[in-house]
Design an enzyme around this catalytic site. Structure first.
Site, PDB file in Angstrom:
ATOM      1  N   ASP A 197     129.985  26.407 -10.414  1.00 36.52           N
ATOM      2  CA  ASP A 197     128.990  25.167  -9.651  1.00 36.52           C
ATOM      3  C   ASP A 197     128.144  26.094  -9.090  1.00 36.52           C
ATOM      4  O   ASP A 197     128.344  25.384  -8.494  1.00 36.52           O
ATOM      5  CB  ASP A 197     129.823  24.078  -9.782  1.00 36.52           C
ATOM      6  CG  ASP A 197     129.730  22.353 -10.643  1.00 36.52           C
ATOM      7  OD1 ASP A 197     128.291  22.948 -10.903  1.00 36.52           O
ATOM      8  OD2 ASP A 197     129.360  21.864  -9.766  1.00 36.52           O
ATOM      9  N   ARG A 220     134.744  16.740  -4.716  1.00 35.08           N
ATOM     10  CA  ARG A 220     136.189  17.409  -4.397  1.00 35.08           C
ATOM     11  C   ARG A 220     137.511  17.525  -4.239  1.00 35.08           C
ATOM     12  O   ARG A 220     137.946  17.514  -4.853  1.00 35.08           O
ATOM     13  CB  ARG A 220     134.821  18.407  -4.150  1.00 35.08           C
ATOM     14  CG  ARG A 220     135.926  19.491  -4.924  1.00 35.08           C
ATOM     15  CD  ARG A 220     135.113  21.300  -4.615  1.00 35.08           C
ATOM     16  NE  ARG A 220     133.933  21.717  -4.382  1.00 35.08           N
ATOM     17  CZ  ARG A 220     132.582  22.174  -2.931  1.00 35.08           C
ATOM     18  NH1 ARG A 220     133.575  21.791  -3.090  1.00 35.08           N
ATOM     19  NH2 ARG A 220     131.327  21.734  -3.436  1.00 35.08           N
ATOM     20  N   GLU A 224     132.632  29.136  -1.308  1.00 38.64           N
ATOM     21  CA  GLU A 224     131.258  28.493  -1.733  1.00 38.64           C
ATOM     22  C   GLU A 224     130.847  29.826  -1.469  1.00 38.64           C
ATOM     23  O   GLU A 224     130.586  30.117  -0.275  1.00 38.64           O
ATOM     24  CB  GLU A 224     130.559  27.765  -0.411  1.00 38.64           C
ATOM     25  CG  GLU A 224     130.921  25.810  -0.746  1.00 38.64           C
ATOM     26  CD  GLU A 224     130.249  25.058   0.685  1.00 38.64           C
ATOM     27  OE1 GLU A 224     130.477  25.672   1.346  1.00 38.64           O
ATOM     28  OE2 GLU A 224     131.027  24.123   0.113  1.00 38.64           O
ATOM     29  N   HIS A 257     129.531  16.500  -2.452  1.00 44.79           N
ATOM     30  CA  HIS A 257     130.153  17.371  -3.339  1.00 44.79           C
ATOM     31  C   HIS A 257     130.955  17.550  -3.109  1.00 44.79           C
ATOM     32  O   HIS A 257     132.296  17.524  -3.424  1.00 44.79           O
ATOM     33  CB  HIS A 257     129.911  18.957  -3.759  1.00 44.79           C
ATOM     34  CG  HIS A 257     128.464  18.178  -4.972  1.00 44.79           C
ATOM     35  ND1 HIS A 257     129.078  18.232  -6.196  1.00 44.79           N
ATOM     36  CD2 HIS A 257     127.453  18.219  -5.113  1.00 44.79           C
ATOM     37  CE1 HIS A 257     127.736  17.796  -7.070  1.00 44.79           C
ATOM     38  NE2 HIS A 257     126.535  17.927  -6.442  1.00 44.79           N
ATOM     39  N   ARG A 258     131.086  18.371  -2.061  1.00 41.50           N
ATOM     40  CA  ARG A 258     132.294  18.049  -0.760  1.00 41.50           C
ATOM     41  C   ARG A 258     133.004  16.853  -0.891  1.00 41.50           C
ATOM     42  O   ARG A 258     134.449  17.299  -1.065  1.00 41.50           O
ATOM     43  CB  ARG A 258     132.078  19.023   0.749  1.00 41.50           C
ATOM     44  CG  ARG A 258     131.321  19.693  -0.133  1.00 41.50           C
ATOM     45  CD  ARG A 258     131.260  20.566   2.289  1.00 41.50           C
ATOM     46  NE  ARG A 258     130.210  22.067   1.431  1.00 41.50           N
ATOM     47  CZ  ARG A 258     129.648  22.933   3.003  1.00 41.50           C
ATOM     48  NH1 ARG A 258     129.605  21.865   3.377  1.00 41.50           N
ATOM     49  NH2 ARG A 258     129.176  24.032   2.758  1.00 41.50           N
TER      50      ARG A 258
END
Length: 145
Positions: A45, A15, A23, A11-12
């Protein structure tokens, strides 16, 4: 576990650097309040992981969990900036067998209902197809997905 660490790393990477990423596992209302003056929109999210974190970190302290949730609901009512909120519907299946999972689905279900009440638009995604459950004719500031 290792699988979850890899999911987070993916995800990082996906992104990219064009977004400011915060976070925040517990104090989402405070993060929204801090970053909304500098943001056209904030993507949250997701609420499902937040409820998981609340239960994991705050355990059976229902008053602290309620305080965090009420603070979040209050700030989305204040509409400090446009919000896009991602959550999961966790109450469409069977009733979980264990108490912790039942507690989680109850907290999550109530939170989803409260967010949907406050949202201008609610879109339920099924197999990649958007099902509009709630829509407004004016510009939206809060979206629940």
């Amino acid at each position: 576990d290792d699988e979850m660490k890899e999911r987070i790393a993916t995800h990082r990477r996906e992104r990219g650097s064009q977004f400011i990423t915060v976070e925040e596992p517990i104090h989402i209302a405070r993060a929204i309040q801090t970053y909304s003056p500098h943001s056209d929109a904030i993507l949250i999210d997701c609420l499902t992981f937040w409820v998981n974190n609340l239960l994991h970190h705050l355990g059976d302290n229902h008053s602290l969990i309620t305080e965090e949730i009420e603070g979040f609901l209050k700030i989305i009512e204040d509409r400090p900036t446009s919000l896009i909120i991602v959550t999961n519907e966790t109450t469409m299946g069977i009733v979980p067998a264990d108490p912790l999972t039942r507690q989680f689905t109850e907290w999550q279900g109530r939170l989803n209902q409260e967010v949907a009440k406050r949202a201008d638009e609610v879109i339920f995604m099924v197999s990649g197809l958007p099902q509009v459950l709630k829509s407004s004719s004016h510009e939206s500031h809060i979206k629940a997905h």
